[in-house]
Design an enzyme around this catalytic site. Structure first.
Site, mmCIF file in Angstrom:
data_model
loop_
_atom_site.group_PDB
_atom_site.id
_atom_site.type_symbol
_atom_site.label_atom_id
_atom_site.label_comp_id
_atom_site.label_asym_id
_atom_site.label_seq_id
_atom_site.Cartn_x
_atom_site.Cartn_y
_atom_site.Cartn_z
ATOM 1 N N TYR A 24 -34.756 105.927 -85.975
ATOM 2 C CA TYR A 24 -34.789 106.092 -87.427
ATOM 3 C C TYR A 24 -34.203 107.456 -87.786
ATOM 4 C CZ TYR A 24 -38.009 102.204 -87.010
ATOM 5 O OH TYR A 24 -38.561 100.999 -86.710
ATOM 6 N N ASN A 46 -37.041 94.566 -96.627
ATOM 7 C CA ASN A 46 -36.074 93.490 -96.538
ATOM 8 C C ASN A 46 -35.429 93.440 -95.166
ATOM 9 O OD1 ASN A 46 -34.205 91.541 -96.869
ATOM 10 N ND2 ASN A 46 -32.922 92.688 -98.280
ATOM 11 N N CYS A 54 -32.462 94.696 -86.558
ATOM 12 C CA CYS A 54 -33.559 95.630 -86.835
ATOM 13 C C CYS A 54 -34.336 95.988 -85.577
ATOM 14 C CB CYS A 54 -34.514 95.014 -87.846
ATOM 15 S SG CYS A 54 -33.704 94.433 -89.336
ATOM 16 N N HIS A 55 -34.320 95.104 -84.617
ATOM 17 C CA HIS A 55 -35.109 95.323 -83.398
ATOM 18 C C HIS A 55 -34.527 96.401 -82.501
ATOM 19 C CE1 HIS A 55 -32.061 92.265 -82.533
ATOM 20 N NE2 HIS A 55 -32.047 92.771 -81.319
ATOM 21 N N GLU A 81 -31.714 91.412 -74.648
ATOM 22 C CA GLU A 81 -30.436 92.127 -74.735
ATOM 23 C C GLU A 81 -30.233 93.069 -73.551
ATOM 24 O OE1 GLU A 81 -29.369 93.445 -78.539
ATOM 25 O OE2 GLU A 81 -29.601 91.379 -79.193
#
Length: 102
Positions: A24, A46, A54-55, A81
């Site tokens: 972040y 959202n 987002c992960h 991933e």
DNA sequence: CGGTTGACCAAGT
DNA sequence: GACTTGGCCAACC
């Protein structure tokens, strides 16, 4: 056309390649601000789930932090991933961490 | 337009 | 190592 702060976060996040993660703080700094919290807030309000990974966003200390779909989901997606997660923290954090290009 | 909220961060206890 | 405090910033009510 000035995009909203949230939109910019999504755009940056979309730049993160698969198998990598970002923080972040990194996103906020890349945007030229210190709104660490606003970044996370944007995701929570959202989660553009299918468009934005987002992960792949974690806390600056390597901890996964939170996730709208649940932390377990975040771990599973990262594992899929190729990012190993151990005890709620990224394994080889520095290796998986993606740095934004200027 | 003021106050609250939050998927945060750093430093102190 | 766990908990508390202060600070930061954008979106929401």
């Amino acid at each position: 056309m000035m995009k909203s702060f949230d939109e910019r976060c999504y755009e940056l996040l979309k730049q993160v390649p698969k198998g990598k993660v970002t923080t972040y703080k990194a996103i906020a700094e890349a945007l030229g601000t210190k709104a660490y919290r606003a970044v996370g807030n944007a995701m929570n309000r959202n989660p553009n789930a299918p468009v934005v990974p987002c992960h792949r966003v974690v806390n600056s200390n390597g901890v996964l932090g939170g996730f709208a779909f649940g932390q377990a989901e975040k771990i599973s997606r990262l594992a899929a991933e190729g990012v190993k997660v151990e005890q709620g923290k990224i394994k080889n954090f520095a290796e998986c961490l993606y740095e934004f290009h200027p």
